[in-house]
Design an enzyme around this catalytic site. Sequence first.
Site, short mmCIF file in Angstrom:
data_model
loop_
_atom_site.label_atom_id
_atom_site.label_comp_id
_atom_site.label_asym_id
_atom_site.label_seq_id
_atom_site.Cartn_x
_atom_site.Cartn_y
_atom_site.Cartn_z
N SER A 145 0.87 -0.78 -0.37
CA SER A 145 0.49 0.12 0.18
C SER A 145 0.70 1.10 -0.07
O SER A 145 1.92 1.37 -0.10
CB SER A 145 -0.50 0.42 1.25
OG SER A 145 -1.38 1.66 1.25
N TYR A 166 -1.79 -1.24 10.11
CA TYR A 166 -1.59 -1.62 9.30
C TYR A 166 -0.37 -0.83 8.20
O TYR A 166 0.37 -1.54 7.41
CB TYR A 166 -2.68 -0.29 8.84
CG TYR A 166 -3.05 -0.67 6.83
CD1 TYR A 166 -4.48 -2.01 6.40
CD2 TYR A 166 -3.18 -0.40 6.06
CE1 TYR A 166 -4.26 -1.81 5.18
CE2 TYR A 166 -3.10 -0.18 4.46
CZ TYR A 166 -3.76 -0.93 3.86
OH TYR A 166 -4.26 -1.20 3.02
N LYS A 207 1.99 -3.34 6.37
CA LYS A 207 2.55 -3.06 4.79
C LYS A 207 3.35 -2.54 4.47
O LYS A 207 3.81 -2.93 3.70
CB LYS A 207 1.51 -2.11 3.96
CG LYS A 207 -0.06 -2.32 4.38
CD LYS A 207 -0.40 -3.86 3.39
CE LYS A 207 -1.45 -3.98 3.29
NZ LYS A 207 -2.22 -4.98 2.31
N1 LIG Z 1 -8.82 -0.50 -1.27
C1 LIG Z 1 -7.80 0.63 -0.86
O1 LIG Z 1 -8.20 1.51 -1.28
C2 LIG Z 1 -6.75 -0.23 -0.63
C3 LIG Z 1 -5.85 0.10 -1.21
C4 LIG Z 1 -3.99 0.09 -0.53
C5 LIG Z 1 -3.83 -1.27 -0.82
N2 LIG Z 1 -5.08 -2.68 -0.22
C6 LIG Z 1 -4.75 -3.41 -0.32
O2 LIG Z 1 -5.21 -4.22 -1.49
C7 LIG Z 1 -5.35 -5.43 -0.63
C8 LIG Z 1 -7.15 -6.32 -1.49
O3 LIG Z 1 -8.14 -5.04 -0.79
P1 LIG Z 1 -9.47 -4.25 -0.99
O4 LIG Z 1 -9.40 -2.71 -1.08
O5 LIG Z 1 -10.00 -5.16 -2.76
O6 LIG Z 1 -10.27 -4.81 0.03
P2 LIG Z 1 -11.93 -5.89 0.29
O7 LIG Z 1 -11.88 -5.83 1.34
O8 LIG Z 1 -12.70 -5.64 -0.78
O9 LIG Z 1 -11.20 -7.51 0.14
C9 LIG Z 1 -10.49 -7.84 0.40
C10 LIG Z 1 -10.23 -9.32 0.04
O10 LIG Z 1 -9.59 -10.66 1.42
C11 LIG Z 1 -10.49 -10.77 1.66
N3 LIG Z 1 -9.89 -11.69 3.55
C12 LIG Z 1 -9.68 -10.42 3.97
N4 LIG Z 1 -8.91 -11.27 5.21
C13 LIG Z 1 -8.69 -12.73 4.70
C14 LIG Z 1 -8.07 -13.71 5.13
N5 LIG Z 1 -7.21 -13.81 6.40
N6 LIG Z 1 -7.56 -14.79 4.15
C15 LIG Z 1 -8.36 -15.29 2.78
N7 LIG Z 1 -8.58 -13.95 2.44
C16 LIG Z 1 -9.10 -12.72 3.66
C17 LIG Z 1 -11.92 -10.55 2.20
O11 LIG Z 1 -12.64 -12.07 2.38
C18 LIG Z 1 -12.16 -10.30 0.49
O12 LIG Z 1 -12.90 -11.28 0.06
C19 LIG Z 1 -5.32 -5.51 0.97
O13 LIG Z 1 -4.42 -6.32 0.69
C20 LIG Z 1 -5.52 -3.93 1.11
O14 LIG Z 1 -5.16 -4.36 1.74
C21 LIG Z 1 -6.24 -1.40 -0.49
#
Ligand SMILES: NC(=O)c1ccc[n+]([C@@H]2O[C@H](COP(=O)([O-])OP(=O)(O)OC[C@H]3O[C@@H](n4cnc5c(N)ncnc54)[C@H](O)[C@@H]3O)[C@@H](O)[C@H]2O)c1
Length: 257
Positions: A141, A154, A158
């Site tokens: 991230s 977080y 990350k």
């Molecule tokens: N959305 C943002 O703004 C953003 C920004 C930077 C980084 N990220 C990172 O991107 C990745 C995806 O995020 P997103 O926004 O798509 O989130 P999201 O919550 O939409 O999807 C995350 C998925 O991971 C699954 N999950 C959670 N814990 C789990 C576990 N212990 N084992 C297996 N699956 C698990 C959830 O059920 C969900 O389907 C994450 O690592 C998040 O930290 C997101």
Amino acid sequence: MRLKDKVAIITGSGSGIGRATALLFGREGAKVMSMDILGDTAEATARDIKDAGGQADYVQGDVAIDADVERMVKTTVERFGRVDVLVNNAGILAVMRVAQVSEDLWDRIIDVNLKGVFLGCKHVIPQMMEQGGGAIVNTSSVAGVRGESNFSAYSASKGGVVLLTRTLAVEYARFNIRVNCVCPGLIQTPMFDRQLALLSDREKALERMKKTIPRRQIGEAEEVARGILFLASDEASLIMGAALPMDGGVWAGDPPW
Ligand SMILES: NC(=O)c1ccc[n+]([C@@H]2O[C@H](COP(=O)([O-])OP(=O)(O)OC[C@H]3O[C@@H](n4cnc5c(N)ncnc54)[C@H](O)[C@@H]3O)[C@@H](O)[C@H]2O)c1
């Protein structure tokens, strides 16, 4: 078809960035193993890939549990014969001041976001070495490369992903295994929506957030998926240990006033 006949595991593929990546990989010819702690969502993603003419299966599991991750890799090899790509994408977020973070919450965030990446790499690398190579893409991230208020656990998790990525990149380069990560900024996903829903005036908060982004636009999950696809594909053959910003310019410098 940049991943034709490659076998790819994507964790957290039931939602958001993971789901967009799994669907894109399916369209690019990969055989996709969709993995999520919510098995029904992992299954739905696999079904959507198959409905679009691709090949996919799913496995339910928790990336923070060693036995689940071992089973994820084993099931993939049994089903598709090999693993060419692992996308360690599953993650969770909590936004609060550090004094409000309980020990249990701290442990869970580090377990899912950082230990989950370690376990994925630990179990897939021997398989990739046996095959003669592979590519791993981790989801870090922008919060993993700079400090952000209220993101303590977080950001720590990350930031750990970035340095784990670099360490494994140098450790396994000679085995033809490339390890890289993406660093998304604000991306429109269910995770983002859940955070926005906690704020009192959502429209105003959204406008304020956009002003912190040089591009002035929240990213789309599909945009991040395209970066992950590039790093996973042979087009990125020389790229090892990269932390690719995918944030509309946030990491590049101060937001313009
Ligand atoms: N959305 C943002 O703004 C953003 C920004 C930077 C980084 N990220 C990172 O991107 C990745 C995806 O995020 P997103 O926004 O798509 O989130 P999201 O919550 O939409 O999807 C995350 C998925 O991971 C699954 N999950 C959670 N814990 C789990 C576990 N212990 N084992 C297996 N699956 C698990 C959830 O059920 C969900 O389907 C994450 O690592 C998040 O930290 C997101």
